[in-house]
Each structure stands twice: as C-alpha cells, then as structure tokens.
Design an enzyme around this catalytic site. Structure first.
Site, PDB file in Angstrom:
ATOM      1  N   ASP A  34     -37.202 -22.104  33.190  1.00 36.28           N
ATOM      2  CA  ASP A  34     -38.387 -21.874  32.365  1.00 36.28           C
ATOM      3  C   ASP A  34     -39.538 -21.440  33.284  1.00 36.28           C
ATOM      4  O   ASP A  34     -39.427 -21.492  34.512  1.00 36.28           O
ATOM      5  CB  ASP A  34     -38.736 -23.144  31.567  1.00 36.28           C
ATOM      6  CG  ASP A  34     -39.588 -22.812  30.334  1.00 36.28           C
ATOM      7  OD1 ASP A  34     -40.164 -21.709  30.283  1.00 36.28           O
ATOM      8  OD2 ASP A  34     -39.690 -23.665  29.432  1.00 36.28           O
TER       9      ASP A  34
HETATM   10  C1  BGC Z   1     -41.867 -21.932  27.463  1.00 35.97           C
HETATM   11  C2  BGC Z   1     -40.583 -21.196  27.110  1.00 35.97           C
HETATM   12  C3  BGC Z   1     -40.807 -19.718  27.062  1.00 35.97           C
HETATM   13  C4  BGC Z   1     -41.351 -19.280  28.405  1.00 35.97           C
HETATM   14  C5  BGC Z   1     -41.503 -17.773  28.551  1.00 35.97           C
HETATM   15  C6  BGC Z   1     -42.553 -21.324  28.665  1.00 35.97           C
HETATM   16  O1  BGC Z   1     -43.821 -21.866  28.858  1.00 35.97           O
HETATM   17  O2  BGC Z   1     -41.567 -23.284  27.675  1.00 35.97           O
HETATM   18  O3  BGC Z   1     -40.087 -21.688  25.890  1.00 35.97           O
HETATM   19  O4  BGC Z   1     -39.621 -19.040  26.747  1.00 35.97           O
HETATM   20  O5  BGC Z   1     -42.615 -19.922  28.594  1.00 35.97           O
HETATM   21  O6  BGC Z   1     -42.544 -17.261  27.818  1.00 35.97           O
END
Ligand code: BGC
Length: 721
Positions: free
Chosen positions: A250
């Site tokens: 993530d």
């Molecule tokens: C979130 C994810 C997301 C990623 C990319 C993160 O802060 O937890 O769910 O896919 O950002 O945007």
C-alpha cells in the site's frame, strides 16, 4: 505473441528487475516521465488516454527492454460514472449490482488506458467507527465473499486482454478491518481461528474468482506489520492458495515498516517486504535512483525472490495483453460518463436503499404540502468517498429530484441547518415552515468527507446540528420521514423513535437524487438490507449478528440502570440478572444485519430440507433447502431471503448463526416464488484452530428469514456407518 518471460528475465540487470517492482506514489508529470525512461514497471494513471499512451510509448520505445507499464488507479465505485459505495452495494444483497458497477468501471477505465484498479476492498469489519467500512462490503465473511467474487468478475470480464477489462486488486491483506477501536491504520490482534473464519475468507473467495493482484494492509497483525507478513503473504496466499498474481504494497506501506519499529531503516524495510512476499513497492522508497543506482544489492535480497516477483509482474502484463497492445484507441476513450451509464447507476442505486422504519409516512403522497428540510435537501454531496476529481458530478439536488418526481405536491424547501452548524434562527425557520406542511422529509447525514480512509469517528451519531433539527421538528409536532445519507451504520438512538420513517440511502453516486426521489414516491420499492449492524451505542461495538455463544446469554435487556441497591436484589434480580448484557442498553443492536422493510409485506411458508439427517458423504452431493415467499401486500416489491446455519454442539464455540445463502426476489402483489438453496459440507465446516477445518457430526439448525420473520428446521449430520 507470447513473450518468453524466463528468457526476458535472464536478460535483465539487477536494476532493471528492481524497477519492475515499483509504482511511485502519484509523481508529477516530469517525475513520471523520468521514471518511465528509467524503466519503471508501473505508474498511476496520468490522467488521460493520450497521456497513458505516451507513458506506454516511452516504456516500449525508449527503454532498452521495451516492457510496457501497468497503469494503476483507484477505481473504487466508478471512474467517471459513480455507482453507490461498496457498503451501499452490499445492502442490495444483489451481487449483480457489484458486478455491474465493476463492468462499467472497467470499461470506462480501460478505454482510457487504466489497466489495473486497486479494488475491491474486501476487508470485513465489525466496527463502524472505522471510516473505511464504506469502502468494504459488510461485517460478514459469506456476503463479502460473494461480493468479492462478483466485483472481480466484473472488473476482469471474460479475459484481461479485452478492451473493457482491468486487473482487480483484493485489499487490504489482511485484517485491516480489525484495527483496535476502529481507528484507521491501528494494530490488530486476531486469533488464527477468527482470521481464517472471518478476515481471510473473502480474500480466498476473490483469489478463487481469479483476482490478478492483492494489496498488503497497513496494519500490524499479531505483532507483524502486514507488509512484512511472510507467513500470510507467502505462506497462506501464495503457497497454500496457489496465488500466482502480484502482491502490491500500500502507499508507503513498505517504508512505514520503519515507523512500525521492526526495521531500523528503509533498506531493512524493502528487504523485509520483498522477502515477505510483496512484489511491487508502492510509494516513496525509490528502488533505483536517477543515476541508475540500486537501493539494495543482490547480497541483501535473494535474487530468486526478486526473479519470482518480476515474473509475477511480467506475467500480469502478459495476461493483460500489454506486450501486444500497449496502447488504447484514444479517439474511442471514455472522457466522462454517458446517459446510458448514468441510467445503470440510478438503477443500481435504487436497489441499495434500506427502509429502516416506517409508520406509514412512506411512500410519500402525490399531493398535499411537503416540507423538504435538512442539509441534504440541496447538497450535491452524494458521490461518497474515493472518487477522483474527474468523476461525473451530481446534476441535481434532492429538492430538484423530488419536485420532478412528484410535481403535484406543493413542495417547500428549507435547509434548517448545515452539516455541522445550526442556529436558533435556522432551526426556528424550519419549524415555522413545518407548521404549514402535512409532512416533513428531513434529509440528513454524513457528508462524504467524514467516512472513508483516515476518517474514523469516535462518536458515530449524526452531527449535532442535524440532530437538533430533527428534535426541533419533532418537538413542534411535525410528522417526520428521514432520508439518512451515510457512509457507515450510525447510532440513531436519541431520535429514531420520534420520527415516523427512516430511509437509509448511504452515498448512492452520480444519480442519487433521482434514485432517492423515486424511492420516496414509491415508484421504486426499497428492498435492500442492512449489511452491517447498527449499534445502539458506541460502547456496544463490536456488535455483529454472528457473535459467539456465551455461557450466560441474556433473555431480556435492561432499559435503565437500577437506581437503588434494593433494585439489584429486589424484584429486578431475576435469574436473567447475571447474564451477558449492558445494564444501560436494551438487548441487542438497533438494527440487526439483514434488517430492512418494504412498502409491501411478505410471508415465508413451507420451509423444507431435502432430508433431516444425512452423513458427511451424502452431504457432499448437496442438501437442498427450499421456502416459498409470497408478496402479501398490494404493490410489487423485493424480498431478500437469508439462510443461516447454527451448529448446536461443536468442539469449538460457534456463532449463534452463520449466513450460508441469500437470494433477492422480485414479486408482484399476490405472487409467490420458491426460493432454493444448496448446502454442502463446506457450509457446515468450521476452523477448529488456524490449521484445521473440520466437519463434526451432530445437530444443526437451518434458519430462513427475511429480516421480519423466520422459520427453522433441525438437521442431523450422522457419523458414517
Ligand atoms: C489506500 C489504498 C489505495 C492506495 C492508492 C492508500 O492510502 O490505503 O487503499 O489503493 O492509497 O491510492
């Protein structure tokens, strides 16, 4: 053209390999171009088809290896056309709603050059304080599994090579929804048994449905931050389940292993994450710098693991057909929504509303004087969390939509308060206008920005200003129907018994106002169900339908704290005193999982099982449960029939019931339909611990219900002869 991936990997330098294992967190245009020239493997969407093509061109034509890039984007409930939030979709109890959203999303996204969406989020949660419950489906593993599979099928279509398919990403692996106190990014501590039974299950179902990628969770689980969670990322996901797709970290999740305090620096973090099974690092740690210097050396990180990760990334590119067709036809790309897709979004939205209570105020009359009050009377904030800046706008307010839907009604519109502010004057005006109305519709709720990521709330009541508005109207004697817009189950205790009806509409997306108006008028009949229990108080959380039995189950709740010691020992001290409950709450939640009313009524009759007793071998062939549902009212409507199993005696304490099937049926007035379910051994198995899933002979109870009535039958699983 099939690319020989092994031969390609054999030609790659260490640096070229590491570059494939990276997606940089939203770089600016110049940075993106530089990264692409360096040979980075993935990028966030630029954001247009032309720029996506340009990114592919640089990758294919200007780098030594000419490997196309993965183009990722969070398309959570729509790219341009916004569908209801995932939580709302689950409330439909109709996986076709989720599949449709994902199909439309995929076609809009892929045509514009996106190849990979970071969706669906399949984290179950039993804590509505957690803001991200709106991005997930529910509190239940079975429902979440069905919706996970539907979303994957919708995004990925028949083939990933198709011009309207994108690679799906199951997130966040795993138990992100178990963070303590519902505080986002917080640690979780979960038994192996519950991990298997609840949190892992929707991921397993999504992997089985063919999900191409999985994202690691930010959280630390049982002491191990998931980005370093080798036992689960590699042990369970890749080895046990045979997942041969890509695990992505993530945003900055790898670097944050330093903050978690399990490695001293980012170098240690990258090593720990990749060794644990992360294949693509998302975020700030640049694995190869602008001079081409690698952040980690082959002495620090096993080349075999790196090769495996690279192979997974290249295999995904191959599955997407990117080696043959890196470009999209920019002239045919979606640039925004269309009337057709808007219409599909509205139809989906109408399937997601839940009628929580109704004393008869709904559906609305088609004449008379109605006051529409509350901040959602005129607000256009219906898209919900996780929509991008290029998403379609909501074109009309609820005030516009109800006026168009019920033109013979004499509508009066007043805000009465803002989302977070009310004055005596604004409340007074609403009250005085209500005096002239036959009925007041109050549209209140959580604006999109207070649910979603980083939006945990300790107090999950409606913002105070809006509660004051409801109370002011009720104090003045108005008959009130509430439209509740929300990203989570809310605590509604102080006002719910004062109002006549409550229609929960979540955040319904691009066409929310029209869908709500059609539901208020009765043209659409609410048929959704609560996919997450509504607690009576924050102190009751976690509260969920499939709680385990206790040794002292309570039969009656207590509405009030005893005022005197005598009451403890006096008449109130029945044999129900020393039981599992809260002294200051009635028993049970406000709205249980599966609750939902309709403008018509239904009856369940003739519940039967194909046999009352059978052996495990016989169970392999399947057992049939059937019930007849009849629309006993005078308008068409949808009933959701839920099937639960209870294991009456087991070697491990079992939930009071577990959902094992559901079916939504549409019935004309007076019409009946037989609803059938198939149960097999898997529906009766449970995890004895983290390593054994067992099927134990004995007594079971099978229950069918629709949130208003239910029927039960006993089933005996016999020892094999
Ligand atoms: C979130 C994810 C997301 C990623 C990319 C993160 O802060 O937890 O769910 O896919 O950002 O945007």
């Amino acid at each position: 053209m099939t690319v020989d991936l092994d031969a390609l990997i054999a030609r790659m330098t260490w640096e070229q390999k590491l570059l494939q294992l990276q997606i940089v967190w939203r770089p600016d245009a110049a940075e993106r171009e530089a990264l692409l020239r360096r040979g980075i493997g993935s990028t966030f969407w630029p954001p247009s088809a032309e720029e996506a093509n340009e990114a592919q061109r640089i990758a294919v034509e200007e780098t030594e290896l000419g490997i196309p890039v993965l183009v990722g984007l969070d398309v959570i409930h729509g790219q341009f056309t916004i569908f209801p939030t995932p939580l709302a979709q689950a409330a439909s109890f109709d996986p076709a709603v989720a599949e449709l959203d994902a199909r439309v999303s995929a076609s809009e996204a892929r045509s514009a050059g996106v190849t990979w969406t970071f969706s669906p989020m399949v984290d179950v949660s039993r804590d509505p304080r957690w803001g991200r419950v709106v991005e997930g489906f529910d509190e239940d593993a079975y429902l979440a599994s069905v919706f996970a599979a539907a979303k994957v099928a919708g995004y990925q279509g028949r083939a990933l090579t198709a011009g309207d398919s994108v690679a799906a990403c199951l997130k966040h692996f795993v138990a992100y929804g178990a963070g303590e106190a519902g505080r986002d990014y917080n640690s979780a501590d979960v038994s192996d048994r519950r991990l298997r039974e609840l949190y892992l299950e929707p991921f397993r179902a999504g992997v089985e449905a063919g999900a191409a990628t999985v994202m690691a969770a930010f959280t630390s689980l049982n002491g191990t931050p998931m980005h370093a969670g080798r036992a689960l990322l590699t042990g369970v996901l890749k080895d046990e389940w045979g997942f041969d797709g890509v695990v992505v970290g993530d945003a900055d999740g790898v670097a944050q292993l330093v903050q978690h305090g399990i490695v001293p620096d980012e170098r240690g973090a990258v090593i720990a994450a990749i060794e644990a099974g992360v294949d693509i690092v998302m975020g700030g740690t640049v694995l190869v710098d602008s001079d081409g210097v690698a952040f980690v050396s082959p002495d620090e990180l096993s080349e075999e693991r790196v090769d495996d990760a690279v192979r997974r990334v290249l295999r995904l590119k191959q599955r997407l057909g990117l080696f043959e067709h890196p470009y999209v036809d920019a002239s045919a790309a979606s640039h925004g929504t269309t009337e057709r897709y808007r219409d599909l979004s509205r139809q989906a939205a109408e399937r997601c509303t839940v009628l929580l209570t109704n004393g008869g105020a709904l559906p609305l009359p088609d004449r008379g004087r109605i006051l529409l009050a509350g901040p959602y009377a005129r607000s256009l904030d219906h898209l919900g969390t996780w929509v991008q800046h290029f998403a379609s706008t909501v074109r009309e307010s609820l005030a516009d939509a109800v006026a168009a839907e019920l033109p013979a009604v004499d509508w009066d519109i007043v805000d009465g308060c803002g989302f977070f502010d009310a004055t005596d004057a604004s409340l007074g005006e609403a009250v005085s206008r209500a005096a002239d109305a036959d009925l007041v519709v109050v549209a209140v709720g959580e604006p999109s920005r207070i649910s979603g990521e980083a939006s945990s709330r300790a107090d999950i009541t409606l913002p105070e200003a809006q509660r004051r508005l409801i109370h002011a109207l009720c104090d003045a004697g108005a008959r009130v129907a509430v439209v509740l817009v929300t990203g989570r189950p809310l605590v509604v205790e102080d006002w719910i018994d004062r109002v006549d009806a409550v229609l929960c509409v979540w955040h319904l997306g691009s066409e929310a106002p029209a869908a709500i108006a059609r539901t208020l008028s009765g043209r659409a009949n609410p048929g959704g169900r609560v996919p997450m229990t509504f607690p009576r108080a924050v102190g009751q959380i976690p509260v969920h339908y499939d709680h385990e039995r206790t040794g002292r189950p309570a039969r009656t709740g207590r509405a009030l704290l005893p005022e005197t010691i005598a009451e403890f020992t006096g008449p109130n001290n029945t044999d129900d005193y020393y039981t599992s409950k809260f002294l200051d709450l009635p028993l049970g939640p406000r709205f249980d999982f599966g609750h939902g009313l309709s403008y018509t009524t239904f009856a369940l009759e003739g519940f039967s099982l194909s046999t009352e007793a059978l052996t495990a071998d016989e169970l392999d062939a399947g057992l049939r449960a059937e019930v007849t549902v009849t629309n006993t009212g005078d308008r068409a409507g949808d009933d959701v029939v839920l099937l639960f199993v209870t294991d009456e005696v087991a070697s491990v304490t079992q939930p009071v019931r577990r959902l094992r099937g559901f079916s939504r049926v549409t019935l004309a007035p007076g019409e009946s339909a037989a609803v059938g379910f198939r149960l097999d051994a898997d529906d009766l198995r449970f995890w004895a611990d983290g390593s054994r899933r067992v099927l134990e002979p004995g007594e079971f109870t099978v229950t069918v219900g629709d949130g208003t009535s239910e029927q039960r039958l006993a089933l005996r699983l016999e020892e094999a002869a």
